[in-house]
Write an enzyme that holds these catalytic residues in place. Structure first.
Site, short mmCIF file in Angstrom:
data_model
loop_
_atom_site.label_atom_id
_atom_site.label_comp_id
_atom_site.label_asym_id
_atom_site.label_seq_id
_atom_site.Cartn_x
_atom_site.Cartn_y
_atom_site.Cartn_z
N GLY A 11 -25.84 -25.11 6.06
CA GLY A 11 -25.27 -23.79 5.75
C GLY A 11 -25.81 -23.28 4.43
N ARG A 21 -36.16 -22.37 -7.25
CA ARG A 21 -36.97 -21.91 -8.38
C ARG A 21 -37.08 -23.00 -9.45
NH1 ARG A 21 -35.30 -19.80 -13.26
NH2 ARG A 21 -36.70 -18.30 -14.31
N ARG A 25 -40.57 -24.64 -10.62
CA ARG A 25 -41.04 -24.40 -12.00
C ARG A 25 -41.08 -25.70 -12.81
NH1 ARG A 25 -40.07 -18.39 -13.16
NH2 ARG A 25 -41.38 -17.60 -11.48
N ARG A 72 -30.55 -25.66 11.42
CA ARG A 72 -29.95 -26.93 11.82
C ARG A 72 -30.95 -27.58 12.76
NH1 ARG A 72 -24.83 -24.13 10.41
NH2 ARG A 72 -24.13 -25.47 8.73
N GLY A 102 -25.81 -29.27 2.03
CA GLY A 102 -24.46 -29.84 2.05
C GLY A 102 -24.43 -31.25 2.60
N ASP A 103 -23.26 -31.66 3.00
CA ASP A 103 -23.02 -33.03 3.44
C ASP A 103 -23.96 -33.49 4.56
OD1 ASP A 103 -21.05 -35.30 3.24
OD2 ASP A 103 -20.90 -34.85 5.37
N THR A 125 -23.22 -26.09 -1.41
CA THR A 125 -22.31 -25.71 -0.33
C THR A 125 -21.09 -25.04 -0.95
OG1 THR A 125 -20.65 -26.58 1.20
CG2 THR A 125 -21.56 -28.15 -0.32
N ASP A 127 -18.23 -25.13 0.07
CA ASP A 127 -17.02 -25.93 0.29
C ASP A 127 -16.70 -26.89 -0.86
OD1 ASP A 127 -16.65 -24.74 2.72
OD2 ASP A 127 -17.72 -26.29 3.85
N ASP A 129 -17.59 -29.94 -1.24
CA ASP A 129 -17.06 -31.15 -0.60
C ASP A 129 -18.03 -32.33 -0.58
OD1 ASP A 129 -18.88 -30.10 1.15
OD2 ASP A 129 -17.62 -30.28 2.93
N MET A 169 -12.66 -20.14 4.11
CA MET A 169 -13.44 -21.24 4.66
C MET A 169 -12.99 -22.58 4.08
SD MET A 169 -17.30 -19.85 5.17
CE MET A 169 -17.71 -18.79 6.56
N ARG A 171 -13.17 -26.49 6.23
CA ARG A 171 -12.68 -27.24 7.39
C ARG A 171 -12.00 -28.55 6.97
NH1 ARG A 171 -17.19 -25.16 10.68
NH2 ARG A 171 -18.49 -26.53 9.46
N ALA A 186 -1.58 -16.79 -5.59
CA ALA A 186 -0.98 -16.80 -4.25
C ALA A 186 0.35 -17.55 -4.26
CB ALA A 186 -1.94 -17.46 -3.26
N GLU A 187 1.26 -17.08 -3.45
CA GLU A 187 2.60 -17.71 -3.42
C GLU A 187 2.57 -19.03 -2.66
OE1 GLU A 187 2.13 -14.49 -3.30
OE2 GLU A 187 3.37 -13.85 -5.00
N LYS A 213 11.47 -9.75 -4.54
CA LYS A 213 10.03 -9.69 -4.32
C LYS A 213 9.76 -9.10 -2.93
CE LYS A 213 6.32 -12.74 -5.10
NZ LYS A 213 5.86 -13.99 -5.59
P1 ADP Z 1 -24.74 -28.99 5.82
O1 ADP Z 1 -25.87 -29.61 5.07
O2 ADP Z 1 -24.45 -27.61 5.37
O3 ADP Z 1 -23.53 -29.90 5.88
P2 ADP Z 1 -25.31 -29.66 8.66
O4 ADP Z 1 -24.14 -30.56 8.80
O5 ADP Z 1 -25.57 -28.69 9.74
O6 ADP Z 1 -25.24 -28.77 7.33
O7 ADP Z 1 -26.61 -30.57 8.46
C1 ADP Z 1 -27.88 -29.99 8.32
C2 ADP Z 1 -28.92 -30.80 9.05
O8 ADP Z 1 -29.00 -32.10 8.49
C3 ADP Z 1 -28.65 -31.03 10.53
O9 ADP Z 1 -29.04 -29.95 11.33
C4 ADP Z 1 -29.51 -32.25 10.79
O10 ADP Z 1 -30.85 -31.88 11.00
C5 ADP Z 1 -29.42 -33.02 9.49
N1 ADP Z 1 -28.43 -34.12 9.63
C6 ADP Z 1 -27.09 -34.06 9.53
N2 ADP Z 1 -26.51 -35.26 9.74
C7 ADP Z 1 -27.51 -36.11 10.00
C8 ADP Z 1 -27.58 -37.51 10.31
N3 ADP Z 1 -26.48 -38.26 10.40
N4 ADP Z 1 -28.80 -38.05 10.54
C9 ADP Z 1 -29.91 -37.31 10.43
N5 ADP Z 1 -29.92 -36.00 10.15
C10 ADP Z 1 -28.75 -35.39 9.94
#
Ligand code: ADP
Length: 319
Positions: A11, A21, A25, A72, A102-103, A125, A127, A129, A169, A171, A186-187, A213
């Site tokens: 994402g 960049r 650089r 992806r 991200g993750d 990311t 998130d 996370d 957002m 999850r 926010a309440e 309120k």
């Molecule tokens: P984000 O990095 O934002 O969490 P995704 O979860 O879609 O996004 O992961 C991005 C890409 O990383 C995936 O499309 C895939 O190509 C690769 N990827 C994710 N998990 C694995 C994994 N366990 N093994 C190999 N490649 C992975």
């Protein structure tokens, strides 16, 4: 090490461009050649690799999204896919890879590193996370976007004396909901990390009404439930009328905040240093205001504690 490559994956997040960049650089500053891989891991498998120059990353520090594009790649989940990616890296004389994402992107890099290729990951990311780092690139910008939206919705909530449920957002991680909820007063804040109880939400709304309120803001992270679902519950259980607002993808775009540009610059530059030092399988991040590098293994083996103190404070301040 003479030549490295950089890609963005998963994402998108505001500040990815600033990180690209910085990698380009800093690499050139250090006397390295640097290539850009377009369309993430999928582009790597397909050999979408181009040598970048200082000017290639001009005029992007302030832009959202990513000039390298992102994708992806189901193929990269397979060993064959990753071996093809390795072939492309070798063919292009690339000796180290910076992955900004991200993750999921980190997991991909970890798998590639296990095949013996040096990979350094830069967390980006909205998130926030990624285990091991207090801040990811994009979180601050998204947070400000959310706060801006809540402030605007609050004007209407006040004028029309209504309760609004705003879905943000997140999850598995409630950082965006928690920080924005605290910052915008926010309440009620619902996050995946903390169990919620409908009677408690209703009590809070009623105690607000009891002291005169007329409006309330409830922030719900998408991982808990949708805002529409919560609206139905509140209506059914307590007859409380609400309005619903789903912020959606506006949270992912926009010009990166000053903070995101700064940490993206720091993380990107550090990633290059780490590769030059001969390390592989490394994550970049921040702890206690210092840029750090740590083993990618820790991202998946250890779980950070969530910010229970911040949650407690948000409750105390919104009685
Ligand atoms: P984000 O990095 O934002 O969490 P995704 O979860 O879609 O996004 O992961 C991005 C890409 O990383 C995936 O499309 C895939 O190509 C690769 N990827 C994710 N998990 C694995 C994994 N366990 N093994 C190999 N490649 C992975």
């Amino acid at each position: 090490m003479k030549k490295i490559a950089v890609l963005t994956s998963g994402g998108d997040a505001p500040g990815m461009n600033a990180a690209v960049r910085a990698v380009v650089r800093k690499a050139i500053f250090e006397g390295l050649e640097v290539a850009g891989v377009f369309n993430g891991y999928q582009g790597l498998i397909e050999g979408k690799i181009e040598l970048l120059q200082l000017g290639s990353v001009g005029d992007i520090i302030h832009r959202g999204g990513t000039m390298l594009r992102t994708a992806r790649s189901p193929e990269f989940h397979t060993l064959e896919g990753r071996e093809e990616a390795l072939e492309q890296l070798k063919k292009n004389d690339i000796e180290g890879l910076v992955v900004i994402g991200g993750d999921g992107s980190f997991r991909g890099a970890y798998e590639l590193a296990k095949l013996g290729f040096p990979c350094v990951c830069v967390p980006a990311t909205i998130d926030n996370d990624i285990n091991g780092t207090e801040f990811t690139i994009g979180f601050d910008t998204a947070l400000n976007t959310v706060i801006d939206a809540i402030d605007k919705i609050r004007d209407t909530a006040t004028s029309h004396e209504r309760t609004f449920i705003i879905e943000v957002m997140g999850r598995d991680a409630g950082d965006l909901a928690l920080w924005s909820g605290l910052a915008a007063g926010a309440e009620t804040i619902l996050i995946p990390e903390e169990k919620y109880e409908v009677p408690a939400i209703i009590d809070r709304l009623r105690s607000g009404t009891g002291r005169g309120k007329k409006h309330s803001i409830i922030i719900v992270a998408e991982g808990v439930m949708t805002a529409a679902e919560l609206a139905v519950i509140l209506k059914k259980v307590a007859g409380i009328e609400t309005r619903v607002s789903v912020l959606g993808h506006i949270q992912r775009g926009g010009s990166p905040s000053a903070r995101d540009r700064v940490i993206a610059s720091q993380y990107g530059a550090r990633a290059v240093e780490v590769l030059k030092e001969g390390k592989g399988s490394v994550a970049i991040g921040m702890r206690k205001h210092r840029v750090i590098d740590y083993s990618l293994e820790d991202v998946f083996e250890k779980n950070d504690e969530w910010e229970a103190d911040l949650y407690k404070l948000s409750k105390e301040l919104s009685i």
